[in-house]
Each structure stands twice: as structure tokens, then as C-alpha cells.
Design an enzyme around this catalytic site. Structure first.
Site, PDB file in Angstrom:
ATOM      1  N   VAL A  44     -12.860  -5.186   1.984  1.00 34.56           N
ATOM      2  CA  VAL A  44     -12.227  -3.879   2.324  1.00 34.56           C
ATOM      3  C   VAL A  44     -11.361  -3.720   3.455  1.00 34.56           C
ATOM      4  O   VAL A  44     -11.520  -4.511   4.404  1.00 34.56           O
ATOM      5  CB  VAL A  44     -13.268  -2.737   2.728  1.00 34.56           C
TER       6      VAL A  44
ATOM      7  N   GLY B 290      -4.543  -5.357   6.773  1.00 39.24           N
ATOM      8  CA  GLY B 290      -5.536  -4.266   6.852  1.00 39.24           C
ATOM      9  C   GLY B 290      -6.820  -4.872   7.983  1.00 39.24           C
ATOM     10  O   GLY B 290      -7.270  -4.118   8.636  1.00 39.24           O
TER      11      GLY B 290
ATOM     12  N   THR C 197       0.670  -1.229   0.028  1.00 36.87           N
ATOM     13  CA  THR C 197       0.002   0.202  -0.033  1.00 36.87           C
ATOM     14  C   THR C 197       0.972   0.962   0.101  1.00 36.87           C
ATOM     15  O   THR C 197       1.963   1.150   0.513  1.00 36.87           O
ATOM     16  CB  THR C 197      -0.869   0.188   1.112  1.00 36.87           C
TER      17      THR C 197
ATOM     18  N   THR D 108       0.361   1.130   6.542  1.00 33.93           N
ATOM     19  CA  THR D 108       0.256   0.100   5.629  1.00 33.93           C
ATOM     20  C   THR D 108       0.172  -1.209   6.452  1.00 33.93           C
ATOM     21  O   THR D 108       0.605  -1.287   7.418  1.00 33.93           O
ATOM     22  CB  THR D 108       1.510   0.132   4.753  1.00 33.93           C
ATOM     23  N   GLY D 109       0.165  -2.235   5.632  1.00 33.75           N
ATOM     24  CA  GLY D 109       0.270  -3.615   6.362  1.00 33.75           C
ATOM     25  C   GLY D 109      -1.049  -4.412   6.292  1.00 33.75           C
ATOM     26  O   GLY D 109      -1.841  -4.138   5.597  1.00 33.75           O
TER      27      GLY D 109
ATOM     28  N   ASP E 151      -8.024  -1.678   5.583  1.00 38.26           N
ATOM     29  CA  ASP E 151      -7.889  -0.764   6.561  1.00 38.26           C
ATOM     30  C   ASP E 151      -7.748   0.889   5.824  1.00 38.26           C
ATOM     31  O   ASP E 151      -8.070   2.014   6.287  1.00 38.26           O
ATOM     32  CB  ASP E 151      -6.767  -0.635   7.324  1.00 38.26           C
TER      33      ASP E 151
HETATM   34  N1  GLY Z   1      -3.299  -2.279   4.119  1.00 35.93           N
HETATM   35  C1  GLY Z   1      -3.974  -2.572   3.104  1.00 35.93           C
HETATM   36  C2  GLY Z   1      -4.801  -3.418   2.884  1.00 35.93           C
HETATM   37  O1  GLY Z   1      -5.001  -4.403   3.787  1.00 35.93           O
HETATM   38  O2  GLY Z   1      -5.703  -3.329   2.152  1.00 35.93           O
END
Ligand code: GLY
Length: 258
Positions: free
Chosen positions: A166, A190, A137, A187-188, A168
Site C-alpha cells: 500500500v 509512496g 498517480t 504523487t510520487g 501513500d
Molecule cells: N504515490 C503512489 C504510490 O506510491 O503508490
């Protein structure tokens, strides 16, 4: 752009657009496909007036971050999802575009992924989690000369996600958050990040203590305790910035007026 006096929102949109157009990142072109073989993207911007705009599961546009900004500026809403987000994008002139380069990045695996049963998703996510590169991300936070902060995040989600999933990134207080005092992007993983309200909690800790790096590290540690791979970038209205992460592939770039 900032040194020329541009607004933070323009800078965040521009830099995220550049990263969405670069297939190395899991955002825009280069987004991972879901288990149906379709790219579904999430993106969000939030400013220091605590306005935000986001799109969830948007398909067939080149730059979701630009659509997210339009949601913030041209609608009374904060989040548009799926077909509604696509319809809104078309009404505002975003042409149909197939961000489908993930086949180039992971040819055999992505194709196999589509043949796998959705029922077994948990097993496959655990398997790919052992690898490094299951997400990348992109996020940006900028502070302009007028003192406005803006945070933005864009993603194609995680590899082999279920259709409609969906993460985070485009949930306020999870992957993106901004107040008058601080802007953050995460990032990471979600699912865990959004359950932790990672950017919101980091902002609260900063506001309570005044210690930026400590607040980010505390929350990344909290993430590590629930086995969540994540990273955070943050910038305050005083121009202090910091970042923290527990994942391997989480490069950070910063630029100051110095
Ligand atoms: N951090 C991006 C996702 O998990 O969609």
C-alpha cells in the site's frame, strides 16, 4: 460542472474517473501490475468535513475512486482493503473488470518482472527508480460554490511492487488530505511520502503561515532531502491554488471561474 453548481465531490469523482479510464495514467485502466502480475489499486476521497473513504489493494474494478466514495458515504468505515473492498464493490454493483493495460505499456519488462524473485525487490526498485516513469498517480482537488472542498487521489501504485503493498495515496495525511481550509493531493514515491505525512504537514504549514506556495515548496524540499520524488497540488477555501514538485513527469492542470 462547478460553474453549473455541482458538488465538489461529484467533480472530483468525475475527473478522477476520466483519468482512471485513460491508460496513460497509473490508475484504474493502465495501472501497473504487481510482481504477481496482478493489478492492485489504492484510491481515496476526503472532504472539508474531514470525512474520508478509501480502498487499498482493490482488484478487478474499473474505477476505484467511485468505490472509495461509497466507502465514505455508505459505511461507518474509512478504509476497506483487498478482498473486503472487492466484496463491498460487488455488493454495490461494480462489475468485474480487468484493468490490465500495463502489459501494453511495458510489455517485456513487466513480464520479466513477474519472473523475478520477490526476494530481490529492493534491487529492482532501485533500478527502475532511475527511470522517469515509475509512477503516475492522479489527484484532483475541487472547491464548489457552496464552499466545500474535496481532495481525491487514485493509483495503481509503483511498478514492480510487492503484492499487498500500500502506498501513500489512500492514507489520510499522506497522499490525500482535506480540512475546512485546504485540500491536497500528492504523487510520487509512496513509501517516503507516507512516512513524511506529506499532505498533512503541508496543510499544517499553510495553516500556521498562510503562505500556500511556500508551504508546498518547503515540504517538497523536505522530500528532496530524503531523496523522495514527489509532487503536490493544493487548493484553499478562498480559492487560492498552488502546486510544487521535484519530479519530471508531473503535469498539472487547473481551471478557475476566471
Ligand atoms: N504515490 C503512489 C504510490 O506510491 O503508490
Amino acid at each position: 460542472m462547478l460553474s453549473e453548481g455541482c458538488a465538489a465531490i461529484d467533480v472530483v469523482e468525475k475527473v478522477i474517473t476520466m483519468m482512471e479510464d485513460d491508460p496513460i495514467f497509473d490508475a484504474g485502466t493502465g495501472s501497473f501490475r504487481n510482481l504477481n502480475g496482478v493489478v492492485e489499486m489504492d484510491a481515496m476521497v476526503m472532504n472539508s468535513e474531514e470525512n474520508c473513504g478509501a480502498v487499498h489493494c482493490i482488484q478487478k474494478v474499473r474505477n476505484p475512486i467511485q468505490v472509495a466514495r461509497m466507502v465514505m458515504e455508505k459505511t461507518p468505515h474509512s478504509i476497506l482493503t483487498g478482498s473486503g473492498a472487492v466484496q463491498f464493490a460487488r455488493l454495490h454493483g461494480f462489475e468485474e473488470y480487468e484493468p490490465a493495460l500495463s502489459d501494453v505499456k511495458n510489455p517485456s519488462e513487466e513480464i520479466k518482472g513477474r519472473e523475478r524473485s520477490l526476494r530481490d525487490i529492493q534491487y529492482y526498485v532501485e533500478e527502475i527508480r532511475k527511470e522517469d516513469h515509475i509512477f503516475s498517480t492522479v489527484g484532483v482537488v475541487a472547491l464548489d460554490q457552496a464552499g466545500r472542498l474535496v481532495a481525491g487521489t487514485s493509483t495503481g501504485g509503483i511498478r514492480m511492487k510487492m503484492p499487498g503493498r500500500v502506498g501513500d495515496s489512500a492514507i489520510p495525511g499522506a497522499g490525500t488530505y482535506c480540512t475546512r481550509e485546504i485540500g491536497l493531493s500528492a504523487t510520487g514515491e509512496g513509501e517516503k511520502i507516507l512516512r513524511m505525512c506529506l499532505t498533512y504537514q503541508s496543510a499544517r504549514d499553510y495553516l500556521n503561515t498562510g503562505k500556500l506556495t511556500d508551504s508546498l515548496r518547503k515540504n517538497v524540499k523536505r522530500a528532496s532531502e530524503i531523496d523522495c520524488i514527489c509532487g503536490l497540488i493544493a487548493l484553499t477555501r478562498d480559492g487560492e491554488f498552488s502546486f510544487a514538485h521535484n519530479g519530471a513527469f508531473m503535469p498539472v492542470y487547473y481551471r478557475t471561474n476566471k
